[in-house]
Design a protein around this motif. Structure first.
Motif, PDB file in Angstrom:
ATOM      1  N   LEU A   8      28.807  40.014  35.155  1.00  0.00           N
ATOM      2  CA  LEU A   8      28.562  41.439  35.357  1.00  0.00           C
ATOM      3  C   LEU A   8      27.861  41.629  36.701  1.00  0.00           C
ATOM      4  CD1 LEU A   8      27.201  42.488  31.832  1.00  0.00           C
ATOM      5  CD2 LEU A   8      29.580  42.184  32.579  1.00  0.00           C
ATOM      6  N   GLY A   9      28.371  42.546  37.515  1.00  0.00           N
ATOM      7  CA  GLY A   9      27.822  42.725  38.856  1.00  0.00           C
ATOM      8  C   GLY A   9      28.480  41.798  39.846  1.00  0.00           C
ATOM      9  N   SER A  10      29.784  41.588  39.700  1.00  0.00           N
ATOM     10  CA  SER A  10      30.480  40.575  40.499  1.00  0.00           C
ATOM     11  C   SER A  10      30.635  40.960  41.958  1.00  0.00           C
ATOM     12  CB  SER A  10      31.862  40.302  39.906  1.00  0.00           C
ATOM     13  OG  SER A  10      32.696  41.444  39.989  1.00  0.00           O
ATOM     14  N   THR A  11      30.526  42.249  42.290  1.00  0.00           N
ATOM     15  CA  THR A  11      30.743  42.679  43.673  1.00  0.00           C
ATOM     16  C   THR A  11      29.449  42.768  44.477  1.00  0.00           C
ATOM     17  OG1 THR A  11      30.622  45.023  43.032  1.00  0.00           O
ATOM     18  CG2 THR A  11      32.803  43.977  43.019  1.00  0.00           C
ATOM     19  N   GLY A  12      28.306  42.537  43.828  1.00  0.00           N
ATOM     20  CA  GLY A  12      27.020  42.574  44.528  1.00  0.00           C
ATOM     21  C   GLY A  12      26.684  41.239  45.170  1.00  0.00           C
ATOM     22  N   SER A  13      25.477  41.150  45.704  1.00  0.00           N
ATOM     23  CA  SER A  13      25.047  39.950  46.426  1.00  0.00           C
ATOM     24  C   SER A  13      25.032  38.717  45.529  1.00  0.00           C
ATOM     25  CB  SER A  13      23.654  40.180  47.030  1.00  0.00           C
ATOM     26  OG  SER A  13      23.173  38.993  47.642  1.00  0.00           O
ATOM     27  N   ILE A  14      24.341  38.803  44.385  1.00  0.00           N
ATOM     28  CA  ILE A  14      24.270  37.663  43.472  1.00  0.00           C
ATOM     29  C   ILE A  14      25.649  37.348  42.907  1.00  0.00           C
ATOM     30  CG2 ILE A  14      23.308  36.800  41.302  1.00  0.00           C
ATOM     31  CD1 ILE A  14      21.308  36.846  43.536  1.00  0.00           C
ATOM     32  N   GLY A  15      26.389  38.397  42.542  1.00  0.00           N
ATOM     33  CA  GLY A  15      27.714  38.186  41.994  1.00  0.00           C
ATOM     34  C   GLY A  15      28.652  37.489  42.958  1.00  0.00           C
ATOM     35  N   SER A  16      28.616  37.914  44.224  1.00  0.00           N
ATOM     36  CA  SER A  16      29.482  37.303  45.229  1.00  0.00           C
ATOM     37  C   SER A  16      29.120  35.842  45.463  1.00  0.00           C
ATOM     38  CB  SER A  16      29.380  38.083  46.547  1.00  0.00           C
ATOM     39  OG  SER A  16      29.806  39.425  46.371  1.00  0.00           O
ATOM     40  N   GLN A  17      27.826  35.551  45.492  1.00  0.00           N
ATOM     41  CA  GLN A  17      27.394  34.160  45.669  1.00  0.00           C
ATOM     42  C   GLN A  17      27.763  33.312  44.448  1.00  0.00           C
ATOM     43  OE1 GLN A  17      23.394  33.608  47.734  1.00  0.00           O
ATOM     44  NE2 GLN A  17      23.309  35.795  47.300  1.00  0.00           N
ATOM     45  N   THR A  18      27.700  33.920  43.271  1.00  0.00           N
ATOM     46  CA  THR A  18      28.082  33.204  42.054  1.00  0.00           C
ATOM     47  C   THR A  18      29.554  32.817  42.095  1.00  0.00           C
ATOM     48  OG1 THR A  18      26.413  34.370  40.753  1.00  0.00           O
ATOM     49  CG2 THR A  18      28.213  33.330  39.540  1.00  0.00           C
ATOM     50  N   LEU A  19      30.400  33.729  42.536  1.00  0.00           N
ATOM     51  CA  LEU A  19      31.830  33.442  42.602  1.00  0.00           C
ATOM     52  C   LEU A  19      32.138  32.338  43.607  1.00  0.00           C
ATOM     53  CD1 LEU A  19      33.428  37.003  42.308  1.00  0.00           C
ATOM     54  CD2 LEU A  19      33.291  35.210  40.579  1.00  0.00           C
ATOM     55  N   LYS A  20      31.358  32.243  44.666  1.00  0.00           N
ATOM     56  CA  LYS A  20      31.549  31.142  45.614  1.00  0.00           C
ATOM     57  C   LYS A  20      31.282  29.797  44.952  1.00  0.00           C
ATOM     58  CE  LYS A  20      30.545  33.700  49.873  1.00  0.00           C
ATOM     59  NZ  LYS A  20      29.626  33.842  51.047  1.00  0.00           N
ATOM     60  N   ILE A  21      30.273  29.764  44.075  1.00  0.00           N
ATOM     61  CA  ILE A  21      29.962  28.533  43.353  1.00  0.00           C
ATOM     62  C   ILE A  21      31.067  28.199  42.350  1.00  0.00           C
ATOM     63  CG2 ILE A  21      28.342  27.465  41.723  1.00  0.00           C
ATOM     64  CD1 ILE A  21      26.122  29.126  43.051  1.00  0.00           C
ATOM     65  N   LEU A  22      31.611  29.228  41.711  1.00  0.00           N
ATOM     66  CA  LEU A  22      32.617  29.022  40.674  1.00  0.00           C
ATOM     67  C   LEU A  22      34.011  28.751  41.237  1.00  0.00           C
ATOM     68  CD1 LEU A  22      31.591  31.877  38.196  1.00  0.00           C
ATOM     69  CD2 LEU A  22      31.000  29.454  38.064  1.00  0.00           C
ATOM     70  N   GLU A  23      34.211  29.131  42.492  1.00  0.00           N
ATOM     71  CA  GLU A  23      35.534  28.962  43.098  1.00  0.00           C
ATOM     72  C   GLU A  23      35.942  27.485  43.126  1.00  0.00           C
ATOM     73  OE1 GLU A  23      37.872  30.605  47.066  1.00  0.00           O
ATOM     74  OE2 GLU A  23      35.689  30.381  47.080  1.00  0.00           O
ATOM     75  N   ASN A  24      37.100  27.206  42.603  1.00  0.00           N
ATOM     76  CA  ASN A  24      37.654  25.833  42.561  1.00  0.00           C
ATOM     77  C   ASN A  24      36.719  24.853  41.851  1.00  0.00           C
ATOM     78  OD1 ASN A  24      39.936  26.642  44.123  1.00  0.00           O
ATOM     79  ND2 ASN A  24      38.685  26.484  45.977  1.00  0.00           N
ATOM     80  N   ASN A  25      35.906  25.360  40.926  1.00  0.00           N
ATOM     81  CA  ASN A  25      34.983  24.507  40.173  1.00  0.00           C
ATOM     82  C   ASN A  25      35.585  24.250  38.787  1.00  0.00           C
ATOM     83  OD1 ASN A  25      32.835  23.423  38.650  1.00  0.00           O
ATOM     84  ND2 ASN A  25      31.311  24.476  39.903  1.00  0.00           N
ATOM     85  N   PRO A  26      36.011  23.027  38.508  1.00  0.00           N
ATOM     86  CA  PRO A  26      36.687  22.745  37.239  1.00  0.00           C
ATOM     87  C   PRO A  26      35.785  22.828  36.018  1.00  0.00           C
ATOM     88  CG  PRO A  26      36.253  20.708  38.434  1.00  0.00           C
ATOM     89  CD  PRO A  26      35.879  21.827  39.362  1.00  0.00           C
TER      90      PRO A  26
END
Length: 377
Positions: A7-25
């Protein structure tokens, strides 16, 4: 594989979280939610092959990439209630994050919390839900993430006190006699961090540290007089725990939100390398100063009020949200934030909050009073 609802994926924390999750199995994103950035959240959903999407201020949206689309005032609650997930990352700004946290805990889920308002306004109910339903809560705030690590070296019964560090914000060296005339751009120029507008203003007034004291009270079960904050300009030490034997453990690291996010995702395990190691031979000095009551009166005003009754927490949070928004929109001067919160505290008669709904009702009443008393009046 751990299923994540963000929740809050487009904000600062959300965007940084998605970078961590990207291509993370290790993880799979199963749900994304935002307040109003519908185009961005849909791009995120496409990138992560996510089938559950919510937008609070969005209208019905048809897209082949999202099987379930939620919109409207209840969107965050609905996506949290309906989605099959293992961990909720709550990076929403404001009291809108309170109900989704309770819903996730009621389902026995793990909540990785970056939403301050959940604990500030309803920490007592959050702890009740954890005890009753068996969910868990892990903080994402860098300070509370550090405290969580600092206290882990000893049994809880040996913890004497907790210390939260504060950078001092953009106004830490500004002439006191000119604070009333500072501009929004000046306040948003944080010396150590790049964050959203609301939290950056709260850093400058030290409201965020008063709120972090409240959060620590509920997270670690210590009384308010055992939790304090100090100015630490370098933002290298993020939290400290002092034990009954007189020793203090401190968590040090370069200022970066990637580690607290990763720690919350992997808890109780630690993630792989997130930060560059500190070079102590070239680090220089680490300084500490008392928080000035003259420069940061809201820190002490809020701490004194919330220690009396937790209904003050709700009122102060609502007033701060409204006042900060008004300042960011150039409707009030910088010192108007203090005046509004002070007047609100002085005119409030504490009440007994019996249910989470009482929290939401008091929040609503306070916001209406803010409009009537401070904007219209």
């Amino acid at each position: 594989m751990i299923k994540v609802l963000l929740l809050g994926s487009t904000g600062s924390i959300g965007s940084q979280t998605l970078k961590i999750l990207e291509n993370n199995p290790d993880f799979k994103v199963v749900g994304l939610a935002c307040k109003s950035s519908i185009d961005l959240v849909m791009r995120q959903a496409y990138q992560f092959s996510c089938k559950n999407v919510a937008c609070v201020e969005g209208r019905a949206y048809r897209c082949d990439g999202a099987t379930n689309f939620y919109c409207g005032a209840k969107a965050l609650e609905e996506i949290t209630r309906d989605t099959d997930f293992d961990v909720l990352i709550n990076a929403v700004v404001g009291i809108a994050g309170f109900q989704p946290t309770l819903i996730a805990l009621q389902r026995g889920k793990k909540v990785a919390l970056a939403n301050k308002e959940t604990l500030v306004t309803g920490g007592r109910f959050v702890n009740n839900y954890i005890e009753k339903f068996g969910g868990s809560l892990v903080p994402i705030d860098s300070e509370h993430s550090a405290l969580m690590q600092a206290v882990s070296i000893g049994d809880k019964k040996y913890i004497d006190s907790l210390i939260i560090t504060a950078s001092g914000g953009a106004m830490r060296d500004y002439p006191l006699d000119k604070l009333s005339s500072v501009t929004v751009d000046e306040v948003l120029a944080h010396p150590n961090w790049e964050m959203g507008g609301k939290i950056t203003v709260d850093c400058s007034t030290m409201v965020n540290k008063a709120f972090e004291v409240i959060e620590a009270h509920y997270l670690f079960g210590l009384p308010y007089d055992k939790i304090s904050a100090v100015i630490h300009r370098e933002s290298i030490i993020h939290g400290m725990a002092t034990f009954s034997d007189g020793t203090t453990s401190a968590i040090l690291g370069i200022p970066n939100m990637e580690l607290p996010i990763a720690l919350a995702l992997y808890h109780p395990n630690r993630p792989q390398k997130c930060l560059e190691k500190l070079d102590f031979s070239s680090l220089g000095k680490l300084s500490f100063d008392k928080i000035s009551n003259e420069r940061y009166p809201l820190y002490y005003l809020i701490k004194d009020a919330v220690a009396k009754n937790d209904s003050y927490n709700v009122v102060i949070n609502a007033l701060d949200e409204c006042a900060v928004e008004a300042f960011l929109c150039n409707k009030i001067p910088y010192d108007g934030i203090y005046k509004i919160i002070r007047q609100g505290i002085d005119s409030f008669s504490p009440t007994n909050l019996k249910t989470p709904q009482d929290v939401l009702e008091l929040d609503k009443e306070t916001r209406l009073r803010f409009v009537n008393d401070f904007i219209v009046g």
